[in-house]
Write an enzyme that holds these catalytic residues in place. Structure first.
Site, short mmCIF file in Angstrom:
data_model
loop_
_atom_site.label_atom_id
_atom_site.label_comp_id
_atom_site.label_asym_id
_atom_site.label_seq_id
_atom_site.Cartn_x
_atom_site.Cartn_y
_atom_site.Cartn_z
N GLU A 132 7.34 42.85 80.30
CA GLU A 132 6.17 41.97 80.39
C GLU A 132 5.92 41.25 79.07
O GLU A 132 5.98 41.88 78.01
CB GLU A 132 4.92 42.78 80.77
CG GLU A 132 3.75 41.87 81.07
CD GLU A 132 2.48 42.62 81.45
OE1 GLU A 132 1.71 42.09 82.26
OE2 GLU A 132 2.26 43.72 80.94
N HIS B 178 -6.01 53.28 82.57
CA HIS B 178 -5.72 51.84 82.56
C HIS B 178 -4.41 51.55 83.30
O HIS B 178 -4.36 50.70 84.20
CB HIS B 178 -5.62 51.37 81.11
CG HIS B 178 -5.44 49.89 80.94
ND1 HIS B 178 -6.46 49.06 80.58
CD2 HIS B 178 -4.33 49.10 81.07
CE1 HIS B 178 -6.01 47.82 80.50
NE2 HIS B 178 -4.71 47.81 80.79
N GLU B 179 -3.37 52.28 82.95
CA GLU B 179 -2.05 52.00 83.55
C GLU B 179 -1.99 52.41 85.02
O GLU B 179 -1.33 51.75 85.83
CB GLU B 179 -0.95 52.70 82.76
CG GLU B 179 -0.90 52.32 81.28
CD GLU B 179 -0.86 50.82 81.05
OE1 GLU B 179 -0.23 50.09 81.84
OE2 GLU B 179 -1.48 50.37 80.07
N HIS C 115 -3.43 49.78 87.14
CA HIS C 115 -2.48 48.67 87.33
C HIS C 115 -1.57 48.87 88.55
O HIS C 115 -1.02 47.90 89.06
CB HIS C 115 -1.60 48.52 86.10
CG HIS C 115 -2.17 47.63 85.05
ND1 HIS C 115 -2.74 46.41 85.31
CD2 HIS C 115 -2.23 47.79 83.69
CE1 HIS C 115 -3.13 45.86 84.17
NE2 HIS C 115 -2.85 46.67 83.18
N GLY D 100 0.55 49.64 73.73
CA GLY D 100 0.08 51.00 73.99
C GLY D 100 0.76 51.61 75.18
O GLY D 100 1.09 52.79 75.20
N ALA D 101 1.01 50.78 76.22
CA ALA D 101 1.66 51.26 77.44
C ALA D 101 2.00 50.06 78.31
O ALA D 101 1.50 48.95 78.09
CB ALA D 101 0.75 52.23 78.20
N MET D 102 2.87 50.30 79.31
CA MET D 102 3.26 49.25 80.25
C MET D 102 3.37 49.85 81.63
O MET D 102 4.01 50.87 81.84
CB MET D 102 4.60 48.63 79.81
CG MET D 102 5.15 47.61 80.79
SD MET D 102 3.99 46.26 81.07
CE MET D 102 4.44 45.79 82.73
N GLU D 103 2.77 49.15 82.63
CA GLU D 103 2.51 49.71 83.95
C GLU D 103 3.65 49.61 84.94
O GLU D 103 3.41 49.61 86.15
CB GLU D 103 1.29 49.02 84.55
CG GLU D 103 1.47 47.53 84.86
CD GLU D 103 1.01 46.59 83.77
OE1 GLU D 103 0.78 45.41 84.05
OE2 GLU D 103 0.88 47.04 82.62
N ASN D 104 4.90 49.53 84.50
CA ASN D 104 6.02 49.40 85.44
C ASN D 104 5.78 50.28 86.66
O ASN D 104 5.46 51.46 86.54
CB ASN D 104 7.32 49.84 84.76
CG ASN D 104 7.46 49.32 83.36
OD1 ASN D 104 7.53 48.13 83.14
ND2 ASN D 104 7.49 50.23 82.40
#
Length: 960
Positions: A200, A370-371, A374, A334-338
């Site tokens: 992303e 949060h993730e 998503h 911080g993070a990624m919602e794959n």
């Protein structure tokens, strides 16, 4: 995606205007219904005008000139094979993309960046000209747009499906995008490598050629080849593993649900995991490097609770059978919602009870919430284009509030959410701010959309809308939105429509009445009308920048209201003020209470001015109850005096959040020139009686801000008097703090803040206790367990000696806890010796001892100190080109580096210095939005000092 802020406490006019139409191919292909929002010309072919198109790398004409892909070819399914080599640090791969052609075309345009295409062929089961396998295609490349063109010998025909096969290879990336390498150190000192993806917003094209725009949703079948000592993870569960010659293994994964390319993920590593099952049968696993597996248990517990909560709240089951969360050693955000494989920075997922503080626990819980949000907002329903990134990021940030409050009420996040809004107001009150929804076309412009406006302001206006509509109606509306647009794309108007007409099917099947539900009386406004009402109101918040100022003047039982645009650093007497106010009008859902009644009154202010009549005489009125509204309030006449008097006499008559809001607003109004600083400082007197931690922390944060501002400018008389005032008025509450981890989350956060302030001010008892604990810790060879809430303070005091600083750096390299490393790194950055600070920065640039992912935050915290401010700024100027090799131009890291090293300057000389540097960059970033934000911030700082320095000096002389 969530940006990491753990160490610092803490995203043009369209070049390709698509006229949006709606078409469905179901009538032609009854077995497939591909409905999308495009309109296309009758055919795509080469232009005869040689100047109409750009030139490919081989010198030929490239057949497409727009940044956005043409919509004539639509991807349906990707078969993707990847074989990374963790020794040679490269990968070979191949893919077969099933596409549907909507109009005749001579070419297929895809995204591709830094990939070597070795072969491309085309086949079709429906077009007789392409039924033979392996019809080779010519490949043209246009790197400026990160695109390739596949030229077909004969036009592809409308309404037919084709298969595009591409072989390609590349090096694993050295940065944090695409398919890149990450490393970690074992307890035994061995360095190990893993390969990880992060796509992303526009980096899937760095891993495989694709239609890399959110609107082009497709299914993905992924195969990964690996060595036996590694595991492979992807979005979906593994269905089988095939043994190959030479000891290699090939993992095949289930086909994904329909999704955008930026959500694809795959990882090859040797990590271990812990797992659990949700109440609906989803397997949740937390992965980390083997030596950190013992830090995954809290994340597992939180993930199981939160996933269960979201399924009930959204009334939609999580659609996959598994969900993996993995802590990546090198990770930019911080993070990624794959979807199905969420990647995290270690500090955002791992929790070590011995070194993680109360703030760390709240952070980890928030990021997981949060993730997971998503998986619905962003994954299930995706924005049509990146201009509406807030539709997923604002919602995910808002759902942190709802989910954490419901699952972990003891974390008291409801009170903390005010900070989410206060943080963005600092930026949004500048003229250089932007609307929530803003055109963005280039990758750099798209990356700049990932900022506080999309995340924080998006969340805050959603919270305001929820307070306006009522919780039940708001929840029904978002459920309808998610169900209606599942596996599809949506835009702003789709959300407003769902929230206006939030009738679910169950409302009607059960015989319920939805549109005029009599149960909803507390928050439902009788004049809330039809669809256009919510849209009409909310577009004033999403399509214009800034934040409103509500000016209230009480005259007996009458309230005169006026709205303006709230601007920091631009005063009413400034010549530009009036022009900056023109054409700004918000529909503000107002709430207020009075000294005579706890009843919450409501009113929508749609005009510049209005008048309200009070039912009875009252000594004070407080607007923006609980700070749920996104606006600042100024009380003209005696309004502020009456509120300050009430705070001093009996502050508990005002709600705790209202007290926080008053403190915030009064100091914001000083920055806007609407109040004198002495008025705001007078309000802080009451804080010595305040028992609410959020209010105490809000007031202290401003006083501490002023102290550090004076310290950096070396205005010693004021800084000494401020220090005296802080210790005089807050010594009792400081001395009450124990050096422990006892109490509620807010008790613990207050303890950390107060003791940090006390030691920063060289309060003797604080320095003595911290020195004692640090000495004991060193004598125990780092084995002593210091209470986590004071760990950073103890380390910071210890770092002021040469021996302590060197020992901390040694322990930083040895520590297996990222939470502890963050605290040590912060402590190291507080040194008053510039050679030590420069060594830290150089280690961050090198990326071995201090990972490069921490460099931006490191420069930020170093620049906050008097000894580090100029050092950090000089380093950025001298190493700008090198920094751009490590971080993308519009990335969060570059923006943090720029703002973190310059935004605290407050002199005209520094303003000119920064301005000249920005102008010298030209193509290397002079067009970034952050540059204008920084210049305006420095100007604001200069004006603040000019206006308020004499007042601050005088007030302190009287009050100390």
């Amino acid at each position: 995606m969530l940006h990491s802020s753990a160490m610092v406490n803490s995203h043009r006019k369209s070049m390709f205007n698509i006229h949006k139409g709606f078409y469905c191919l179901a009538a032609i292909l009854p077995q497939i219904c591909i409905c999308s929002q495009f309109s296309v010309p009758s055919s795509y072919h080469f232009s005869e005008d040689p100047g109409a198109f750009p030139v490919a790398t081989n010198g030929e004409r490239f057949p497409w000139q727009e940044l956005r892909l043409p919509s004539v070819v639509i991807p349906l399914h990707y078969d993707l094979f990847v074989h990374p080599n963790l020794t040679s640090l490269d990968f070979v791969a191949s893919e077969k993309i099933e596409v549907l052609v909507s109009n005749a075309t001579q070419f297929i345009i895809l995204h591709s960046k830094d990939l070597e295409i070795t072969n491309a062929t085309l086949q079709s089961e429906e077009d007789s000209r392409y039924m033979k396998p392996g019809k080779e295609l010519k490949v043209l490349s246009y790197p400026a747009h990160q695109q390739i063109a596949l030229l077909v010998p004969e036009k592809l025909m409308p309404h037919l499906k084709y298969y595009v096969a591409i072989d390609f290879q590349a090096k694993l990336g050295d940065g944090f995008e695409g398919f890149y390498k990450s490393t970690y150190r074992t307890l035994g000192g061995e360095t190990r490598i893993l390969a990880v993806t992060d796509f992303e917003p526009t980096q899937a094209r760095m891993a495989f050629p694709c239609f890399d725009e959110p609107l082009f949703k497709a299914n993905f079948s992924i195969k990964i080849r690996r060595e036996s000592g590694h595991i492979a993870l992807s979005n979906m569960p593994k269905v089988r593993t095939i043994e190959l010659e030479g000891g290699l293994l090939e993992d095949h994964f289930e086909t994904t649900v329909k999704m955008s390319t930026y959500l694809v993920a795959y990882i090859v590593c040797d990590f271990h995991s812990v797992s659990g099952i949700t109440s609906s049968g989803v397997k949740v696993s937390i992965y980390a490097s083997p030596d950190k597996q013992n830090q995954t248990h809290y994340a597992l517990q939180a993930s199981l609770k939160l996933l269960d909560f979201y399924e009930k709240y959204f009334d939609i089951y999580y659609p996959l059978s598994k969900l993996d969360l993995i802590a990546i050693p090198d990770f930019a955000s911080g993070a990624m919602e794959n979807w199905g494989l969420i990647t995290y920075r270690e500090t955002s997922l791992l929790f070590d009870p011995k070194t993680s503080s109360a703030s760390d626990k709240l952070w980890v819980t928030r990021v997981i919430a949060h993730e997971l949000a998503h998986q619905w907002f962003g994954n299930l329903v995706t924005m049509e284009w990146w201009n509406d990134i807030w539709l997923k990021e604002g919602f995910a940030k808002y759902m942190e509030l709802i989910a954490v409050n419901a699952t972990y009420p003891e974390l008291q996040f409801d009170d903390y959410f005010l900070n989410v809004c206060f943080e963005v107001i600092t930026k949004d009150s500048l003229n250089s701010s932007r609307p929530i929804s803003k055109p963005a076309e280039t990758p750099t412009q798209i990356q700049e959309m990932f900022d506080e406006v999309s995340y924080n302001k998006g969340a805050c206006i959603l919270n305001m809308l929820k307070d306006f509509l009522g919780e039940e109606k708001f929840q029904k509306g978002i459920i309808q939105y998610l169900k209606k647009f599942s596996y599809r794309n949506a835009k702003n108007d789709d959300l407003w429509s769902s929230l206006s007409n939030s009738c679910l099917e169950s409302d009607f099947t059960s015989g319920g009445v939805c549109h005029s539900d009599p149960k909803m009386t507390s928050n439902m406004l009788t004049f809330l009308g039809e669809n256009a009402e919510v849209k009409e109101m909310m577009t004033t918040w999403t399509l214009q920048k800034g934040i409103p100022l509500l000016v209230v003047k009480q005259d007996g039982c009458s309230l005169r209201l006026q709205q303006e645009r709230f601007l920091q650093g631009v005063f009413q007497e400034d010549p530009e003020w009036r022009a900056l106010q023109e054409r700004y009008l918000w529909h503000i859902p107002l709430t207020y209470s009075t000294s005579s009644s706890n009843v919450i009154h409501r009113h929508i202010l749609k005009s510049k001015t209005d008048t309200l009549d009070l039912p009875e005489k009252t000594s004070w009125v407080k607007f923006n109850v609980d700070s749920n509204g996104y606006y600042i309030v100024h009380y003209e006449g005696h309004g502020w005096d009456q509120l300050i008097t009430q705070l001093n006499q009996n502050h508990t008559l005002l709600r705790p959040k209202d007290r926080v809001g008053l403190i915030h607003d009064v100091f914001q109004l000083v920055g806007a020139g609407r109040l004198t600083l002495d008025k705001a400082l007078d309000m802080t007197h009451y804080l010595q009686h305040e028992t609410s931690s959020p209010a105490l922390l809000e007031g202290l944060s401003y006083l501490e801000l002023f102290y550090h501002m004076m310290d950096r400018r070396n205005i010693s008389d004021i800084s000494e008097n401020l220090k005296r005032y802080l210790l005089q008025y807050f010594k009792p509450v400081i001395d009450r703090q124990s050096w422990s981890d006892e109490g509620s989350v807010w008790d613990r956060m207050l303890r950390s803040a107060l003791l940090k302030l006390a030691c920063d001010l060289n309060h003797a008892p604080c320095i003595q206790k911290a020195t004692e604990l640090f000495s004991q810790w060193m004598e125990s060879s780092g084995k002593l367990n210091i209470p986590t809430d004071v760990l950073k303070i103890v380390y910071s005091v210890g770092a002021q000696t040469a021996a302590g600083w060197n020992y901390l750096l040694e322990q930083y390299e040895l520590s297996m806890s990222s939470a502890e490393q963050n605290k040590i790194l912060y402590a190291l950055s507080t040194s008053k010796h510039q050679e030590k600070l420069l060594k830290l920065i150089e280690l961050g640039m090198e990326g071995k001892v201090i990972k490069t992912q921490n460099l931006a935050a490191l420069l930020h915290v170093i620049a906050r100190r008097p000894k580090g401010q100029q050092l950090a700024w000089d380093f950025v100027r001298e190493n700008w080109t090198h920094l751009l090799k490590k971080f993308d131009l519009g990335s969060f890291d570059i923006r943090m580096i720029i703002s973190g090293t310059t935004a605290r300057f407050s002199s005209k000389d520094k303003l000119q210095e920064v301005k000249l540097f920005f102008e010298s960059l030209e193509a290397q970033g002079s067009h970034l939005d952050i540059f204008q934000i920084v210049l305006e911030t420095i100007t604001k700082n200069i004006k603040w000092l000019e206006k308020n320095l004499p007042t601050l000096r005088t007030w302190l002389l009287v009050n100390t």
